[in-house]
Design an enzyme around this catalytic site. Structure first.
Site, PDB file in Angstrom:
ATOM      1  N   VAL B  98       4.829   4.960  -4.233  1.00 12.74           N
ATOM      2  CA  VAL B  98       3.445   5.380  -4.400  1.00 12.74           C
ATOM      3  C   VAL B  98       2.775   5.261  -3.038  1.00 12.74           C
ATOM      4  O   VAL B  98       2.993   4.273  -2.316  1.00 12.74           O
ATOM      5  CB  VAL B  98       2.702   4.497  -5.423  1.00 12.74           C
ATOM      6  CG1 VAL B  98       1.242   4.926  -5.550  1.00 12.74           C
ATOM      7  CG2 VAL B  98       3.394   4.557  -6.786  1.00 12.74           C
ATOM      8  N   CYS B  99       1.982   6.278  -2.682  1.00 11.60           N
ATOM      9  CA  CYS B  99       1.159   6.197  -1.467  1.00 11.60           C
ATOM     10  C   CYS B  99       2.063   5.993  -0.250  1.00 11.60           C
ATOM     11  O   CYS B  99       3.120   6.622  -0.140  1.00 11.60           O
ATOM     12  CB  CYS B  99       0.134   5.076  -1.669  1.00 11.60           C
ATOM     13  SG  CYS B  99      -1.253   5.046  -0.542  1.00 11.60           S
ATOM     14  N   THR B 100       1.689   5.114   0.660  1.00 10.60           N
ATOM     15  CA  THR B 100       2.487   4.907   1.874  1.00 10.60           C
ATOM     16  C   THR B 100       3.770   4.127   1.599  1.00 10.60           C
ATOM     17  O   THR B 100       4.536   3.874   2.543  1.00 10.60           O
ATOM     18  CB  THR B 100       1.658   4.191   2.948  1.00 10.60           C
ATOM     19  OG1 THR B 100       1.057   3.026   2.383  1.00 10.60           O
ATOM     20  CG2 THR B 100       0.570   5.107   3.495  1.00 10.60           C
TER      21      THR B 100
END
Lengths: 209, 209
Positions: B98-100
């Site tokens: 998720v995300c970075t």
């Protein structure tokens, strides 16, 4: 802006973390997770443990947030939590709940005659506390704001962020957390979910209760 | 179904809690939060502390999830985390970020030539790991699934839940958490947010870096 989120055994994690993620990013915000005894609390699934401070470490938050969980509706609620909610509400700028956290506000006597919402499965219980239950995702009533089930805390907290710090600040938080939801199914509310899906959820909730 | 979510200092809470909330509700699921040293880890805001087990307590999860955070993109990533991600991916059924968190998968060498997504602010970094970055909220590529920023983990996990346990099980989870999002603003992605809002977020992210 001092924010306190009051946890209790078997809290539902997202009820707490949604508002945390948004409100803690308000300019100048500080946030505490508190509970009756302090220490480590375990979520409803049993898989998440969060460190909390005792309730008296947050005596007068400007925002208090009460999440829900399968024990929020039971008569075994800790009276210390209800006392803290009442006292904190006396001086708060905003008093918020997510999901069945509204039942805790109700049990504390804060929702008599007050428009409010909760998880779809607990509407009758909330009405039992004298609340005027509205079929809305987020309900503002004076300084009390209640959200529907679990994930509704994101929408509630964004709306609250806008009232506190203005639309630009709230939109910046929304973009920062890339909150542009695209659920792969459209079964997130009882008006849309097929009846067998609802029956399945109700059966599981009774088992988990 | 054994699930492990790998945390690190300054993780972003919702990146982890979104998938936790959904995947832990799959029939028969167990879930562990792990980190390089185990013990208590603090989120990016400094306000949330979560208890973790050491990485070797989850040697071969069937699903591994890697959240993001402001330190995910830095060269100081813990090599033990990257080693664990590589080893876990060797035997996993699903490897998710998720995300970075995608940058951690990238640094572990898992995304070369692989379609993937990440937080909108880190697209160039992800491409630097050889990923084929797509402007999508969720990208499936074989057994690797990546999500855009923070809140995209809910959409990713619901889609993944459907692939693992079928549409009915995923829809039941969606209804259980009342995931029928109604954001009060429409600024959740860079295509929609006004330019000054984007500039504000980018400035804050540089400060938080």
């Amino acid at each position: 802006m001092k924010i306190a989120i009051a946890l209790f055994p078997r809290f539902t994690a997202t009820d707490a973390i949604g508002p945390y993620e948004i409100l803690s990013r308000l300019p100048g915000a500080t946030l505490q997770f508190v509970s009756a005894d302090g220490g480590i609390l375990t979520s409803d699934t049993g898989f998440l443990q969060v460190v909390t401070e005792p309730l008296d470490a947050a005596p007068a938050p400007e925002i208090l947030v009460v999440p829900g969980g399968p024990t929020a509706a039971t008569p075994v609620r800790d009276p210390r939590l209800l006392d803290w909610v009442r006292a904190a509400h006396n001086t708060s700028q905003w008093t918020a709940s997510v999901c069945t956290g509204a039942l805790i506000l109700g049990a504390a006597g804060l929702l008599r005659g007050c428009p409010a919402t909760t998880h779809w499965s607990d509407v009758d219980q909330l009405a039992g506390y004298g609340a005027d239950v509205l079929p809305q995702r987020v309900v503002f009533a004076g300084k009390i704001v209640t959200a529907a089930g679990v994930s509704a805390g994101f929408d509630m907290a964004l709306a609250l962020a806008g009232r506190i710090s203005g639309d630009a600040a709230a939109m910046a938080i929304q973009l920062g957390i890339e909150y542009d939801p695209q659920p792969p199914y459209d079964a997130g509310c009882v008006r849309k979910a097929p009846a067998p899906i609802r029956a399945l959820v109700e059966q599981r909730m009774r088992q988990a209760g």
